[in-house]
Design a protein around this motif. Structure first.
Motif, PDB file in Angstrom:
ATOM      1  N   THR A  10      98.576 -30.703 -23.230  1.00 42.34           N
ATOM      2  CA  THR A  10      97.399 -30.015 -22.719  1.00 42.34           C
ATOM      3  C   THR A  10      96.657 -29.401 -23.900  1.00 42.34           C
ATOM      4  O   THR A  10      97.278 -28.898 -24.838  1.00 42.34           O
ATOM      5  N   PRO A  11      95.339 -29.455 -23.893  1.00 40.11           N
ATOM      6  CA  PRO A  11      94.583 -28.861 -24.997  1.00 40.11           C
ATOM      7  C   PRO A  11      94.824 -27.360 -25.090  1.00 40.11           C
ATOM      8  O   PRO A  11      95.027 -26.684 -24.086  1.00 40.11           O
ATOM      9  N   GLY A  12      94.794 -26.843 -26.296  1.00 41.60           N
ATOM     10  CA  GLY A  12      95.003 -25.425 -26.518  1.00 41.60           C
ATOM     11  C   GLY A  12      93.776 -24.608 -26.142  1.00 41.60           C
ATOM     12  O   GLY A  12      92.650 -25.110 -26.078  1.00 41.60           O
ATOM     13  N   SER A  13      94.005 -23.340 -25.895  1.00 39.66           N
ATOM     14  CA  SER A  13      92.899 -22.453 -25.517  1.00 39.66           C
ATOM     15  C   SER A  13      91.944 -22.212 -26.682  1.00 39.66           C
ATOM     16  O   SER A  13      90.812 -21.773 -26.487  1.00 39.66           O
ATOM     17  N   GLY A  14      92.368 -22.515 -27.880  1.00 40.18           N
ATOM     18  CA  GLY A  14      91.512 -22.342 -29.049  1.00 40.18           C
ATOM     19  C   GLY A  14      90.271 -23.218 -29.012  1.00 40.18           C
ATOM     20  O   GLY A  14      89.268 -22.917 -29.652  1.00 40.18           O
ATOM     21  N   ARG A  15      90.321 -24.311 -28.257  1.00 41.16           N
ATOM     22  CA  ARG A  15      89.139 -25.173 -28.143  1.00 41.16           C
ATOM     23  C   ARG A  15      87.977 -24.412 -27.519  1.00 41.16           C
ATOM     24  O   ARG A  15      86.828 -24.623 -27.892  1.00 41.16           O
ATOM     25  N   TRP A  16      88.267 -23.550 -26.558  1.00 45.52           N
ATOM     26  CA  TRP A  16      87.200 -22.776 -25.912  1.00 45.52           C
ATOM     27  C   TRP A  16      86.584 -21.789 -26.893  1.00 45.52           C
ATOM     28  O   TRP A  16      85.384 -21.517 -26.835  1.00 45.52           O
ATOM     29  N   LEU A  17      87.401 -21.269 -27.809  1.00 47.51           N
ATOM     30  CA  LEU A  17      86.851 -20.384 -28.842  1.00 47.51           C
ATOM     31  C   LEU A  17      85.919 -21.159 -29.768  1.00 47.51           C
ATOM     32  O   LEU A  17      84.861 -20.658 -30.157  1.00 47.51           O
ATOM     33  N   VAL A  18      86.297 -22.385 -30.098  1.00 52.61           N
ATOM     34  CA  VAL A  18      85.439 -23.227 -30.941  1.00 52.61           C
ATOM     35  C   VAL A  18      84.124 -23.519 -30.225  1.00 52.61           C
ATOM     36  O   VAL A  18      83.041 -23.435 -30.814  1.00 52.61           O
ATOM     37  N   ILE A  19      84.201 -23.836 -28.944  1.00 54.34           N
ATOM     38  CA  ILE A  19      82.995 -24.147 -28.171  1.00 54.34           C
ATOM     39  C   ILE A  19      82.094 -22.909 -28.065  1.00 54.34           C
ATOM     40  O   ILE A  19      80.876 -23.004 -28.199  1.00 54.34           O
ATOM     41  N   ALA A  20      82.687 -21.740 -27.848  1.00 52.67           N
ATOM     42  CA  ALA A  20      81.897 -20.509 -27.785  1.00 52.67           C
ATOM     43  C   ALA A  20      81.254 -20.213 -29.146  1.00 52.67           C
ATOM     44  O   ALA A  20      80.079 -19.826 -29.214  1.00 52.67           O
ATOM     45  N   TRP A  21      82.015 -20.410 -30.226  1.00 59.19           N
ATOM     46  CA  TRP A  21      81.475 -20.199 -31.560  1.00 59.19           C
ATOM     47  C   TRP A  21      80.302 -21.135 -31.815  1.00 59.19           C
ATOM     48  O   TRP A  21      79.289 -20.729 -32.393  1.00 59.19           O
ATOM     49  N   GLU A  22      80.419 -22.383 -31.410  1.00 54.48           N
ATOM     50  CA  GLU A  22      79.327 -23.345 -31.584  1.00 54.48           C
ATOM     51  C   GLU A  22      78.095 -22.921 -30.782  1.00 54.48           C
ATOM     52  O   GLU A  22      76.967 -23.084 -31.255  1.00 54.48           O
ATOM     53  N   ALA A  23      78.301 -22.403 -29.581  1.00 54.63           N
ATOM     54  CA  ALA A  23      77.162 -21.942 -28.780  1.00 54.63           C
ATOM     55  C   ALA A  23      76.430 -20.806 -29.485  1.00 54.63           C
ATOM     56  O   ALA A  23      75.198 -20.787 -29.548  1.00 54.63           O
ATOM     57  N   ILE A  24      77.194 -19.869 -30.042  1.00 56.05           N
ATOM     58  CA  ILE A  24      76.588 -18.742 -30.756  1.00 56.05           C
ATOM     59  C   ILE A  24      75.840 -19.233 -31.995  1.00 56.05           C
ATOM     60  O   ILE A  24      74.704 -18.812 -32.263  1.00 56.05           O
ATOM     61  N   ALA A  25      76.460 -20.140 -32.745  1.00 61.17           N
ATOM     62  CA  ALA A  25      75.830 -20.662 -33.961  1.00 61.17           C
ATOM     63  C   ALA A  25      74.554 -21.430 -33.638  1.00 61.17           C
ATOM     64  O   ALA A  25      73.533 -21.276 -34.330  1.00 61.17           O
ATOM     65  N   LEU A  26      74.575 -22.251 -32.602  1.00 63.91           N
ATOM     66  CA  LEU A  26      73.373 -23.009 -32.239  1.00 63.91           C
ATOM     67  C   LEU A  26      72.277 -22.102 -31.683  1.00 63.91           C
ATOM     68  O   LEU A  26      71.094 -22.344 -31.925  1.00 63.91           O
ATOM     69  N   ALA A  27      72.670 -21.058 -30.964  1.00 60.89           N
ATOM     70  CA  ALA A  27      71.666 -20.107 -30.475  1.00 60.89           C
ATOM     71  C   ALA A  27      71.007 -19.382 -31.652  1.00 60.89           C
ATOM     72  O   ALA A  27      69.784 -19.184 -31.665  1.00 60.89           O
ATOM     73  N   PHE A  28      71.808 -19.004 -32.638  1.00 60.58           N
ATOM     74  CA  PHE A  28      71.244 -18.367 -33.830  1.00 60.58           C
ATOM     75  C   PHE A  28      70.334 -19.328 -34.592  1.00 60.58           C
ATOM     76  O   PHE A  28      69.260 -18.941 -35.060  1.00 60.58           O
ATOM     77  N   ALA A  52      70.549 -26.921 -26.847  1.00 56.97           N
ATOM     78  CA  ALA A  52      71.421 -26.942 -25.670  1.00 56.97           C
ATOM     79  C   ALA A  52      72.032 -28.333 -25.487  1.00 56.97           C
ATOM     80  O   ALA A  52      73.223 -28.455 -25.174  1.00 56.97           O
ATOM     81  N   ALA A  53      71.234 -29.374 -25.694  1.00 57.34           N
ATOM     82  CA  ALA A  53      71.756 -30.744 -25.566  1.00 57.34           C
ATOM     83  C   ALA A  53      72.814 -31.016 -26.637  1.00 57.34           C
ATOM     84  O   ALA A  53      73.861 -31.617 -26.351  1.00 57.34           O
ATOM     85  N   ALA A  54      72.549 -30.569 -27.862  1.00 56.27           N
ATOM     86  CA  ALA A  54      73.540 -30.749 -28.934  1.00 56.27           C
ATOM     87  C   ALA A  54      74.829 -30.016 -28.607  1.00 56.27           C
ATOM     88  O   ALA A  54      75.930 -30.527 -28.847  1.00 56.27           O
ATOM     89  N   TRP A  55      74.716 -28.818 -28.026  1.00 54.76           N
ATOM     90  CA  TRP A  55      75.904 -28.056 -27.667  1.00 54.76           C
ATOM     91  C   TRP A  55      76.691 -28.749 -26.558  1.00 54.76           C
ATOM     92  O   TRP A  55      77.917 -28.829 -26.630  1.00 54.76           O
ATOM     93  N   VAL A  56      76.023 -29.257 -25.549  1.00 53.98           N
ATOM     94  CA  VAL A  56      76.714 -29.927 -24.443  1.00 53.98           C
ATOM     95  C   VAL A  56      77.452 -31.165 -24.952  1.00 53.98           C
ATOM     96  O   VAL A  56      78.618 -31.390 -24.626  1.00 53.98           O
TER      97      VAL A  56
END
Length: 158
Positions: A10-28, A52-56
């Motif tokens: 099963t994927p680790g929960s750290g993937r969600w942290l990476v995805i959240a970090w990417e969302a913050i970076a792309l928003a900035f 938003a498309a790049a993030w998805v």
């Protein structure tokens, strides 16, 4: 070839942290782009939609990354590229202690699973003992490695 591919972990929960970090970076990045080029109206909306498309797309690829096994072989999904290998194309599944050189220093980055092919090439997998999937679950990393080795041996190769 119609085959079902399964990820043996099963994927680790750290993937969600990476995805959240990417969302913050792309928003900035979107905010900085709008400010830098003084975009308003449609220009700002285009930048926001593009980010938003790049993030998805990136989030989907991050969630799909990893090694998948099937009866006929191994499929490795990376961030940009995926490849499928037949068990018969694989000569050996092994652990590799990865190190990186930074000037005069050598930095150890932990164990990773490597795939050796019969043609002499080596393929790096997304399976890393200190990665987001296995950092807090070292026993799972060893279990996945053993699963890949046993599937490879069961396929009738050395």
């Amino acid at each position: 070839m119609d085959e079902t591919w399964t990820r043996p972990y099963t994927p680790g929960s750290g993937r969600w942290l990476v995805i959240a970090w990417e969302a913050i970076a792309l928003a900035f990045l979107a905010w900085a782009t709008v400010r830098q080029f003084e975009l308003t109206g449609h220009g700002a909306k285009v930048v926001a939609c593009a980010m938003a498309a790049a993030w998805v797309i990136g989030a989907h690829r991050i969630l799909q990354m990893g090694a998948y096994v099937g009866a006929a072989g191994l499929r490795i999904h990376g961030l940009v590229r995926s490849r499928t290998l037949s068990w018969h194309d694989i000569s050996h599944v092994r652990l590799h202690r990865a190190t990186h050189r930074v000037g005069p220093f050598e930095i150890e980055s932990g164990m990773t699973v490597m795939i050796d092919r019969h043609d002499g090439s080596t393929i790096n997998t997304e399976l890393w003992a200190k990665g987001v999937d296995f950092h807090a679950r070292p026993s799972l990393f060893r279990a996945v490695y053993q699963e890949l080795r046993s599937r490879h041996l069961a396929a009738g190769t050395k």
